[in-house]
Design a protein around this motif. Structure first.
Motif, PDB file in Angstrom:
ATOM      1  N   THR A 125     -11.890  23.643  21.137  1.00  8.52           N
ATOM      2  CA  THR A 125     -13.234  24.045  21.515  1.00  8.52           C
ATOM      3  C   THR A 125     -13.387  24.230  23.021  1.00  8.52           C
ATOM      4  N   TYR A 126     -12.511  23.619  23.804  1.00  8.43           N
ATOM      5  CA  TYR A 126     -12.718  23.497  25.237  1.00  8.43           C
ATOM      6  C   TYR A 126     -11.669  24.218  26.058  1.00  8.43           C
ATOM      7  N   ALA A 127     -12.135  24.919  27.071  1.00  5.68           N
ATOM      8  CA  ALA A 127     -11.241  25.289  28.156  1.00  5.68           C
ATOM      9  C   ALA A 127     -10.860  24.013  28.902  1.00  5.68           C
ATOM     10  N   MET A 128      -9.655  23.979  29.429  1.00  5.36           N
ATOM     11  CA  MET A 128      -9.141  22.774  30.067  1.00  5.36           C
ATOM     12  C   MET A 128      -8.592  23.106  31.443  1.00  5.36           C
ATOM     13  N   GLY A 129      -8.554  22.100  32.286  1.00  7.02           N
ATOM     14  CA  GLY A 129      -8.018  22.323  33.614  1.00  7.02           C
ATOM     15  C   GLY A 129      -7.475  21.058  34.238  1.00  7.02           C
ATOM     16  N   TRP A 130      -6.728  21.262  35.301  1.00 12.96           N
ATOM     17  CA  TRP A 130      -6.189  20.178  36.103  1.00 12.96           C
ATOM     18  C   TRP A 130      -6.681  20.321  37.534  1.00 12.96           C
ATOM     19  N   PHE A 131      -7.077  19.197  38.104  1.00 19.55           N
ATOM     20  CA  PHE A 131      -7.489  19.121  39.494  1.00 19.55           C
ATOM     21  C   PHE A 131      -6.711  18.010  40.176  1.00 19.55           C
ATOM     22  N   ARG A 132      -6.596  18.105  41.479  1.00 18.69           N
ATOM     23  CA  ARG A 132      -5.880  17.101  42.255  1.00 18.69           C
ATOM     24  C   ARG A 132      -6.802  16.497  43.296  1.00 18.69           C
ATOM     25  N   GLN A 133      -6.788  15.178  43.372  1.00 22.59           N
ATOM     26  CA  GLN A 133      -7.502  14.449  44.397  1.00 22.59           C
ATOM     27  C   GLN A 133      -6.472  13.826  45.322  1.00 22.59           C
ATOM     28  N   ALA A 134      -6.284  14.423  46.477  1.00 27.54           N
ATOM     29  CA  ALA A 134      -5.316  13.925  47.437  1.00 27.54           C
ATOM     30  C   ALA A 134      -5.993  12.943  48.386  1.00 27.54           C
ATOM     31  N   PRO A 135      -5.238  12.010  48.948  1.00 33.81           N
ATOM     32  CA  PRO A 135      -5.826  11.043  49.887  1.00 33.81           C
ATOM     33  C   PRO A 135      -6.521  11.736  51.049  1.00 33.81           C
ATOM     34  N   GLY A 136      -7.770  11.376  51.283  1.00 33.80           N
ATOM     35  CA  GLY A 136      -8.526  11.942  52.378  1.00 33.80           C
ATOM     36  C   GLY A 136      -8.961  13.376  52.190  1.00 33.80           C
ATOM     37  N   LYS A 137      -8.767  13.925  51.000  1.00 42.06           N
ATOM     38  CA  LYS A 137      -9.119  15.312  50.733  1.00 42.06           C
ATOM     39  C   LYS A 137     -10.113  15.399  49.590  1.00 42.06           C
ATOM     40  N   GLU A 138     -10.813  16.511  49.550  1.00 40.18           N
ATOM     41  CA  GLU A 138     -11.693  16.773  48.421  1.00 40.18           C
ATOM     42  C   GLU A 138     -10.870  17.177  47.207  1.00 40.18           C
ATOM     43  N   ARG A 139     -11.435  16.962  46.053  1.00 38.58           N
ATOM     44  CA  ARG A 139     -10.777  17.359  44.829  1.00 38.58           C
ATOM     45  C   ARG A 139     -10.620  18.875  44.782  1.00 38.58           C
ATOM     46  N   GLU A 140      -9.448  19.334  44.411  1.00 36.92           N
ATOM     47  CA  GLU A 140      -9.190  20.759  44.404  1.00 36.92           C
ATOM     48  C   GLU A 140      -8.568  21.220  43.092  1.00 36.92           C
ATOM     49  N   PHE A 141      -8.811  22.450  42.791  1.00 38.79           N
ATOM     50  CA  PHE A 141      -8.336  23.071  41.571  1.00 38.79           C
ATOM     51  C   PHE A 141      -6.833  23.277  41.607  1.00 38.79           C
ATOM     52  N   VAL A 142      -6.186  23.018  40.485  1.00 41.83           N
ATOM     53  CA  VAL A 142      -4.762  23.253  40.344  1.00 41.83           C
ATOM     54  C   VAL A 142      -4.475  24.342  39.314  1.00 41.83           C
ATOM     55  N   SER A 143      -5.025  24.180  38.116  1.00 40.53           N
ATOM     56  CA  SER A 143      -4.743  25.132  37.050  1.00 40.53           C
ATOM     57  C   SER A 143      -5.771  24.988  35.942  1.00 40.53           C
ATOM     58  N   SER A 144      -5.896  26.021  35.133  1.00 43.07           N
ATOM     59  CA  SER A 144      -6.782  25.975  33.978  1.00 43.07           C
ATOM     60  C   SER A 144      -6.226  26.847  32.865  1.00 43.07           C
TER      61      SER A 144
END
Length: 125
Positions: A31-50
């Motif tokens: 039912t859902y589109a899915m994705g991966w995000f990365r939260q690096a130290p001292g950084k904002e969460r960013e998109f990796v893949s979907s």
């Protein structure tokens, strides 16, 4: 609605590979589109893949496009992220996200989506 649990993270040398898994429960994963995000130290969460609900459409951050592969096995309620040729800069907590059922336009985060707790990936130099 959907509960997500990531696994597969760990410590890897630069140039090595890891495969992350995101196991879903509570709802049918297809039912859902899915994705991966990365939260690096001292950084904002960013998109990796979907990946789209059917798996027919995928997208990647430009920096990982030729090295990472996202896939899904809806029969197993699992989404994967194969990461090859890892770089130290890609260290961080990798978070799995599921769309809410409404339209989702990555690389933006899904509105009212579900998130896992994340799995730590550490790439050593």
């Amino acid at each position: 609605q959907v509960q997500l649990v990531e696994s597969g993270g760990g410590l890897v040398q630069a140039g090595g590979s890891l495969r992350l898994s995101c196991a879903a429960s509570g709802r049918t994963l297809s039912t859902y589109a899915m994705g991966w995000f990365r939260q690096a130290p001292g950084k904002e969460r960013e998109f990796v893949s979907s990946i789209s609900e059917s798996g027919g459409y995928t997208r990647y951050a430009e920096s990982v496009k030729d090295r990472f592969t996202i896939s899904r096995d809806n029969a197993k309620n699992t989404v994967y992220l194969q990461m090859n040729r890892l770089k130290p800069e890609e260290t961080g907590v990798y978070l799995c996200a599921a769309g809410s059922g409404s339209r989702w336009y990555p690389p933006m985060e899904p509105a009212n989506g579900s998130w896992g707790q994340g799995t730590q990936v550490t790439v050593s130099s």
